[in-house]
Scaffold this active site. Structure first.
Site, PDB file in Angstrom:
ATOM      1  N   CYS A 116      36.662  61.030  32.939  1.00  0.00           N
ATOM      2  CA  CYS A 116      36.589  60.805  34.394  1.00  0.00           C
ATOM      3  C   CYS A 116      37.495  61.753  35.173  1.00  0.00           C
ATOM      4  O   CYS A 116      37.348  61.878  36.389  1.00  0.00           O
ATOM      5  CB  CYS A 116      36.945  59.365  34.729  1.00  0.00           C
ATOM      6  SG  CYS A 116      35.751  58.191  34.074  1.00  0.00           S
ATOM      7  N   HIS A 256      38.709  58.758  42.298  1.00  0.00           N
ATOM      8  CA  HIS A 256      37.684  58.471  41.293  1.00  0.00           C
ATOM      9  C   HIS A 256      37.128  57.073  41.548  1.00  0.00           C
ATOM     10  O   HIS A 256      37.872  56.147  41.860  1.00  0.00           O
ATOM     11  CB  HIS A 256      38.309  58.564  39.904  1.00  0.00           C
ATOM     12  CG  HIS A 256      37.397  58.121  38.807  1.00  0.00           C
ATOM     13  ND1 HIS A 256      36.125  58.618  38.662  1.00  0.00           N
ATOM     14  CD2 HIS A 256      37.569  57.205  37.804  1.00  0.00           C
ATOM     15  CE1 HIS A 256      35.554  58.036  37.616  1.00  0.00           C
ATOM     16  NE2 HIS A 256      36.397  57.178  37.089  1.00  0.00           N
ATOM     17  N   ASN A 286      30.216  54.012  38.515  1.00  0.00           N
ATOM     18  CA  ASN A 286      31.105  55.034  37.970  1.00  0.00           C
ATOM     19  C   ASN A 286      30.260  56.115  37.289  1.00  0.00           C
ATOM     20  O   ASN A 286      29.681  55.870  36.231  1.00  0.00           O
ATOM     21  CB  ASN A 286      32.073  54.377  36.985  1.00  0.00           C
ATOM     22  CG  ASN A 286      33.079  55.356  36.397  1.00  0.00           C
ATOM     23  OD1 ASN A 286      32.960  56.565  36.583  1.00  0.00           O
ATOM     24  ND2 ASN A 286      34.063  54.841  35.692  1.00  0.00           N
TER      25      ASN A 286
HETATM   26  O1  UT7 Z   1      36.760  55.488  34.895  1.00  0.00           O
HETATM   27  C1  UT7 Z   1      37.853  55.047  34.187  1.00  0.00           C
HETATM   28  C2  UT7 Z   1      37.431  54.049  33.234  1.00  0.00           C
HETATM   29  N1  UT7 Z   1      37.154  52.747  33.652  1.00  0.00           N
HETATM   30  C3  UT7 Z   1      37.880  52.002  34.529  1.00  0.00           C
HETATM   31  O2  UT7 Z   1      38.731  52.430  35.240  1.00  0.00           O
HETATM   32  C4  UT7 Z   1      37.551  50.542  34.525  1.00  0.00           C
HETATM   33  C5  UT7 Z   1      38.814  49.719  34.469  1.00  0.00           C
HETATM   34  N2  UT7 Z   1      38.598  48.323  34.321  1.00  0.00           N
HETATM   35  C6  UT7 Z   1      37.905  47.544  35.198  1.00  0.00           C
HETATM   36  O3  UT7 Z   1      37.348  48.026  36.145  1.00  0.00           O
HETATM   37  C7  UT7 Z   1      37.916  46.059  34.984  1.00  0.00           C
HETATM   38  O4  UT7 Z   1      38.860  45.728  34.004  1.00  0.00           O
HETATM   39  C8  UT7 Z   1      36.535  45.484  34.615  1.00  0.00           C
HETATM   40  C9  UT7 Z   1      35.605  45.533  35.809  1.00  0.00           C
HETATM   41  C10 UT7 Z   1      35.947  46.243  33.438  1.00  0.00           C
HETATM   42  C11 UT7 Z   1      36.685  44.023  34.220  1.00  0.00           C
HETATM   43  O5  UT7 Z   1      37.295  43.307  35.281  1.00  0.00           O
HETATM   44  P1  UT7 Z   1      38.541  42.349  34.972  1.00  0.00           P
HETATM   45  O6  UT7 Z   1      38.882  41.677  36.223  1.00  0.00           O
HETATM   46  O7  UT7 Z   1      39.590  43.180  34.314  1.00  0.00           O
HETATM   47  O8  UT7 Z   1      37.910  41.304  34.003  1.00  0.00           O
HETATM   48  P2  UT7 Z   1      38.334  40.970  32.501  1.00  0.00           P
HETATM   49  O9  UT7 Z   1      37.970  42.097  31.604  1.00  0.00           O
HETATM   50  O10 UT7 Z   1      39.735  40.505  32.533  1.00  0.00           O
HETATM   51  O11 UT7 Z   1      37.371  39.769  32.247  1.00  0.00           O
HETATM   52  C12 UT7 Z   1      37.425  38.561  32.995  1.00  0.00           C
HETATM   53  C13 UT7 Z   1      36.271  37.680  32.557  1.00  0.00           C
HETATM   54  C14 UT7 Z   1      36.108  37.593  31.052  1.00  0.00           C
HETATM   55  O12 UT7 Z   1      35.759  36.282  30.730  1.00  0.00           O
HETATM   56  P3  UT7 Z   1      36.858  35.283  30.119  1.00  0.00           P
HETATM   57  O13 UT7 Z   1      37.348  35.945  28.868  1.00  0.00           O
HETATM   58  O14 UT7 Z   1      37.908  35.158  31.169  1.00  0.00           O
HETATM   59  O15 UT7 Z   1      36.071  34.031  29.889  1.00  0.00           O
HETATM   60  C15 UT7 Z   1      34.969  38.506  30.775  1.00  0.00           C
HETATM   61  O16 UT7 Z   1      34.240  38.143  29.637  1.00  0.00           O
HETATM   62  O17 UT7 Z   1      35.048  38.225  33.074  1.00  0.00           O
HETATM   63  C16 UT7 Z   1      34.117  38.313  32.005  1.00  0.00           C
HETATM   64  N3  UT7 Z   1      33.203  39.419  32.273  1.00  0.00           N
HETATM   65  C17 UT7 Z   1      32.075  39.259  32.965  1.00  0.00           C
HETATM   66  N4  UT7 Z   1      31.511  38.192  33.570  1.00  0.00           N
HETATM   67  C18 UT7 Z   1      30.365  38.384  34.217  1.00  0.00           C
HETATM   68  C19 UT7 Z   1      33.326  40.699  31.891  1.00  0.00           C
HETATM   69  N5  UT7 Z   1      32.271  41.408  32.354  1.00  0.00           N
HETATM   70  C20 UT7 Z   1      31.486  40.538  33.023  1.00  0.00           C
HETATM   71  C21 UT7 Z   1      30.274  40.657  33.716  1.00  0.00           C
HETATM   72  N6  UT7 Z   1      29.757  39.558  34.305  1.00  0.00           N
HETATM   73  N7  UT7 Z   1      29.628  41.825  33.823  1.00  0.00           N
END
Ligand code: UT7
Length: 334
Positions: A116, A256, A286
């Site tokens: 990225c 980004h 992204n």
């Molecule tokens: O370009 C550089 C690379 N990428 C990034 O910069 C991305 C960086 N990370 C993020 O943007 C975020 O961490 C995400 C969007 C990927 C995830 O958001 P988060 O607020 O960090 O969520 P999390 O990973 O802590 O997950 C929270 C909950 C989980 O459920 P439990 O374990 O709390 O029951 C996940 O399983 O949300 C769940 N979850 C979803 N639920 C519905 C994860 N993805 C989804 C989804 N829909 N698509």
């Protein structure tokens, strides 16, 4: 006595595929909801290239868009640098293919992989070709077909990414435009938190890697999230200090586009008003190396000659950094 040559962005172009993958469609593919995706990422839809076309095609369309907008003779282009993590092939660079498809007869080209941060890092390289006097017209493309390396059964990653390509032309500056300075960092320990594990020289291709979906993006979202905010904030602050500038001197922040919450946090940490921070993640998701040039393409009508833009990115590697540029008069207006 030779005076210093500055590198100016003198034209922008872009391409996104027509096919839209919206949150409603993703709701039917994995266990997710428009509400979750919108509130956690800011993304409403992304573009998908589809089978039969590759990163080189998007790069070539973006280059053709730039050439058509400016009327520049393709034969004048000397170099094409293509930032991408999704090359057409593992062996054989994509830039020469993109250049040929775009009808560039006299350009040499090479790929640049910094995930990225690819476009951001490569901006320094492209600018150096101009500043050194070695070249007079350099195209810098950021293009990624993320749909080729996303597992559409993994809700953690498939909602995040999209396909697209953006391009800028760098030439010797004839006004105040310049690539002022950069602060770039990398940390190889980050590979464990974000990568496509298999298909490279570390882990080849086997039945196990295919069945294990190890040819797709795997991410520890929370770790990447925290490091992205800290990384983009700290390199931006370091860069402003290096340039003797304050946030008030910055007219636009072009970050980004990985997550709206990351973008908002970086803006808040820097004390920049929301109106100054460019965001188009809701439409494209992204697009990896393409996010920054797609923002420059989308928003170039807002930028005035003399404006200072702060570009910042974070990605796999980890790789991250910030660059400050002075915007100049463009050859084209979108
Ligand atoms: O370009 C550089 C690379 N990428 C990034 O910069 C991305 C960086 N990370 C993020 O943007 C975020 O961490 C995400 C969007 C990927 C995830 O958001 P988060 O607020 O960090 O969520 P999390 O990973 O802590 O997950 C929270 C909950 C989980 O459920 P439990 O374990 O709390 O029951 C996940 O399983 O949300 C769940 N979850 C979803 N639920 C519905 C994860 N993805 C989804 C989804 N829909 N698509």
């Amino acid at each position: 006595m030779s005076s210093k040559i500055n590198a100016a962005i003198t034209a922008v172009g872009g391409y996104v595929p027509d096919t839209i993958l919206d949150n409603a469609t993703l709701e039917r593919m994995v266990d997710t909801s428009d509400e979750w995706i919108t509130s956690r990422t800011g993304i409403k839809e992304r573009r998908i290239l589809g089978d039969g076309k590759a990163t080189s095609d998007m790069a070539a369309y973006a280059i053709q868009n730039l050439l058509e907008n400016t009327g520049i003779n393709p034969d004048e282009i000397e170099v094409v640098i293509l930032a991408t993590s999704t090359p057409d092939h593992n062996l054989a660079p994509t830039a020469p293919l993109a250049a040929s498809k775009a009808g560039l007869k006299n350009a040499w080209g090479f790929d640049f992989n910094a995930a990225c941060s690819g476009f951001l890092y490569a901006l320094s390289v492209a600018a150096s070709f101009i500043e050194s006097g070695r070249h007079k017209k350099v195209l810098l493309v950021g293009a990624d077909k993320m749909s080729a390396i996303v597992n559409y059964e993994d809700r953690n990653t498939c909602v995040l990414f999209g396909d697209g390509a953006g391009v800028v032309l760098l030439e010797p500056s004839t006004d105040n435009a310049a690539v002022l300075d950069t602060v770039y960092k990398s940390d190889g320990n980050g590979v464990q938190f974000l990568s496509v594990p298999a298909g490279g020289s570390a882990e080849g291709t086997s039945i196990e890697t295919i069945n294990g979906k190890r040819h797709s993006v795997i991410q520890d979202g929370r770790t990447v999230f925290k490091n992205a905010i800290n990384g983009m904030t700290s390199t931006s602050k370091e860069l402003l200090a290096k340039l003797n500038l304050t946030t008030n001197d910055i007219d636009w922040v072009v970050p980004h586009q990985a997550n709206l919450r990351i973008i908002d946090s970086v803006g808040e940490n820097l004390g920049v008003a929301k109106e100054k921070v460019k965001v188009n993640i809701q439409r494209y998701g992204n697009t990896t190396a393409a996010t920054l040039p797609l923002c420059l393409w989308d928003f170039n009508n807002d930028f005035k000659p003399g404006d200072k833009l702060l570009l910042t990115a974070f990605g796999a590697g980890f790789t991250w950094g910030s660059t400050c540029i002075v915007w100049g008069e463009l050859r084209n207006k979108k």
